[in-house]
Motif scaffolding. Structure first.
Motif, PDB file in Angstrom:
ATOM      1  N   ALA A 114       3.574   5.682   3.465  1.00  6.38           N
ATOM      2  CA  ALA A 114       3.862   7.093   3.216  1.00  6.38           C
ATOM      3  C   ALA A 114       4.557   7.733   4.416  1.00  6.38           C
ATOM      4  O   ALA A 114       4.166   7.530   5.552  1.00  6.38           O
ATOM      5  CB  ALA A 114       2.568   7.835   2.920  1.00  6.38           C
ATOM      6  N   SER A 134       0.834  -1.188   0.000  1.00  6.22           N
ATOM      7  CA  SER A 134       0.000   0.000   0.000  1.00  6.22           C
ATOM      8  C   SER A 134       0.874   1.245   0.000  1.00  6.22           C
ATOM      9  O   SER A 134       1.721   1.426   0.859  1.00  6.22           O
ATOM     10  CB  SER A 134      -0.894   0.012   1.229  1.00  6.22           C
ATOM     11  OG  SER A 134      -1.311   1.335   1.469  1.00  6.22           O
ATOM     12  N   VAL A 135       0.657   2.077  -0.981  1.00  3.55           N
ATOM     13  CA  VAL A 135       1.444   3.307  -1.067  1.00  3.55           C
ATOM     14  C   VAL A 135       1.165   4.174   0.159  1.00  3.55           C
ATOM     15  O   VAL A 135       2.052   4.732   0.778  1.00  3.55           O
ATOM     16  CB  VAL A 135       1.064   4.088  -2.341  1.00  3.55           C
ATOM     17  CG1 VAL A 135       1.834   5.372  -2.412  1.00  3.55           C
ATOM     18  CG2 VAL A 135       1.331   3.230  -3.563  1.00  3.55           C
ATOM     19  N   VAL A 136      -0.109   4.240   0.509  1.00  6.56           N
ATOM     20  CA  VAL A 136      -0.490   5.147   1.583  1.00  6.56           C
ATOM     21  C   VAL A 136       0.105   4.691   2.905  1.00  6.56           C
ATOM     22  O   VAL A 136       0.623   5.483   3.676  1.00  6.56           O
ATOM     23  CB  VAL A 136      -2.023   5.229   1.697  1.00  6.56           C
ATOM     24  CG1 VAL A 136      -2.423   5.969   2.960  1.00  6.56           C
ATOM     25  CG2 VAL A 136      -2.592   5.928   0.479  1.00  6.56           C
ATOM     26  N   GLU A 137       0.051   3.381   3.159  1.00  2.00           N
ATOM     27  CA  GLU A 137       0.516   2.923   4.462  1.00  2.00           C
ATOM     28  C   GLU A 137       2.014   3.100   4.657  1.00  2.00           C
ATOM     29  O   GLU A 137       2.494   3.172   5.775  1.00  2.00           O
ATOM     30  CB  GLU A 137       0.113   1.454   4.670  1.00  2.00           C
ATOM     31  CG  GLU A 137      -1.313   1.361   5.210  1.00  2.00           C
ATOM     32  CD  GLU A 137      -2.119   0.278   4.537  1.00  2.00           C
ATOM     33  OE1 GLU A 137      -1.552  -0.779   4.257  1.00  2.00           O
ATOM     34  OE2 GLU A 137      -3.315   0.501   4.277  1.00  2.00           O
TER      35      GLU A 137
END
Lengths: 232, 184
Positions: free
Chosen positions: A7, A2-5
């Motif tokens: 970040a 996950s890109v967001v996790e």
């Protein structure tokens, strides 16, 4: 993955900037970020980048002419033209804007007459705030190392003074001096070390301070007018 | 919209406005009001409200023109940002979705070759479309819906029938992908 996790803080800021630009956040969050764009230059730059990234989508917005009454109402509101009488607050705004317009024209003419070519030795800023009604024109003369101020409107409350500051992105404001109260024009000569801060893009701001100027060396009162320096 | 405006013209007009030049303001209005009204009309969906909004937009332009140069944005990007903000704020305040009004009833014109179109390289549009195309179909639609119609996370979650947090996770991930693709 996950890109967001994964970040980091930088990416988090960048996503927030994107969400702000898209306008998807709830009103309260959006308002918090809007204030942040005014105080956090790095965040504001991220916002600007996202506006530019998504700009090609704006080609899908159609075009349509607003009714002529829109421009008339706008002129009435901004310049007090007689299209229709608007609320009293706009009357006073129109007044200072009118004064500002005249002062600007006179100032620009005075500056332009001796130097008909662009003048690299001078920087100019219009310091204004519609809420406070305070408006000054500032011209910095590189050769003399002095800021000339022309008073257009607004005075400090009794027993207080206006103080002029220069603000460079990411640095604390630096005082350029107390503005003599009530004078139609003033000239503040800057010490040599201060002169380096006076550059195009730097912001000049006027704050309301106790008589004699800020006791702390930093602004203690509200900023009543501000504007950016630009080449003349 | 008058022809012959380019990026520098619009920048120059905004600079003029920052110096309180009313003629510059009038010319800027003539050059850009149709586009900015188009933005308000698309987001708000009705003329009376869009006309109030576009008036607010130009008041802001008059008041904030001196900040334009420090944003580093292109002039149409700056103007459209103000218009979208204004229209979306209003939409949020109204708290109800606009109906599907047809373009004719709104007096919409096709997007003509205005300054923003000339200012934007056709290539940039293709590139953005290409990067949006790399996202899953409904995620790209969500980005477009938010940008063009002012959809909030709540609107998007309802439309795509997913919980709000899921919607947010999707969109945030899509925005990161989009940035990676565009900056590639």
């Amino acid at each position: 993955m996950s890109v967001v996790e994964t970040a980091g803080a930088e990416d988090e800021d960048d996503i927030l900037a994107a969400e702000f630009v898209l306008g998807v956040l709830p009103f309260a969050d959006h308002a918090v970020l809007e204030r942040r764009t005014e105080t956090d230059a790095r965040f504001a730059a991220r916002v600007a980048d996202w506006h530019d990234r998504l700009l090609p989508l704006s080609g899908d917005f159609g075009m349509a002419d607003p009714a002529p009454s829109v421009k008339q109402a706008l002129d009435a509101r901004l310049f007090g033209l007689p299209a229709r009488r608007s609320a009293a607050i706009w009357g006073s705004l129109a007044l200072w804007r009118g004064l500002a317009g005249i002062a600007t024209a006179v100032l620009l003419l005075a500056l332009a007459l001796p130097w008909l070519r662009p003048d690299p030795a001078r920087l100019v800023a219009a310091l204004a705030d519609p809420t406070s009604g305070v408006h000054y024109m500032a011209v910095y003369d590189r050769d003399g190392g002095a800021v000339g101020l022309s008073h257009v409107s607004g005075t400090p409350a009794a027993g207080r003074d206006f103080e002029l500051w220069v603000i460079e992105a990411g640095r604390p404001p630096v005082s350029l001096g107390v503005i003599p109260a009530g004078a139609p024009s003033a000239r503040l000569t800057l010490d040599q070390p201060l002169r380096a801060a006076i550059r195009p893009g730097a912001r000049l701001a006027i704050s309301l301070e106790p008589a004699g100027g800020s006791p702390t060396g930093l602004p203690t009162g509200d900023v009543v007018a501000a504007g950016d320096l630009r080449d003349l | 919209m008058p022809e012959g405006h380019d990026k520098d013209d619009i920048s120059g007009l905004i600079l003029g406005v920052s110096l309180r030049d009313r003629r510059a303001f009038d010319r800027l209005y003539r050059a850009t009001s149709a586009k900015l009204f188009g933005v308000c009309l698309r987001v708000l969906g009705n003329r009376p409200e869009a006309e109030e909004a576009v008036q607010e937009v130009f008041v802001k332009v008059w008041l904030k023109a001196d900040r334009f140069s420090v944003t580093g944005q292109s002039p149409m990007s700056w103007l459209i940002a103000i218009a979208r903000n204004q229209a979306i704020d209003r939409l949020r305040r109204r708290r109800e979705t606009a109906g599907n009004l047809d373009d004719a009833a709104l007096g919409m014109r096709d997007p003509g070759p205005g300054p923003e179109v000339r200012a934007i390289q056709a290539g940039e549009r293709r590139r953005l479309d290409g990067c949006l195309g790399e996202l899953d179909g409904d995620r790209a639609a969500a980005v477009r819906g938010a940008y063009l119609d002012g959809d909030s996370y709540a609107d998007l979650a309802r439309r795509h029938d997913v919980p709000l947090n899921t919607m947010r996770t999707w969109l945030r991930r899509s925005l990161m992908r989009l940035r990676e693709c565009l900056d590639r």
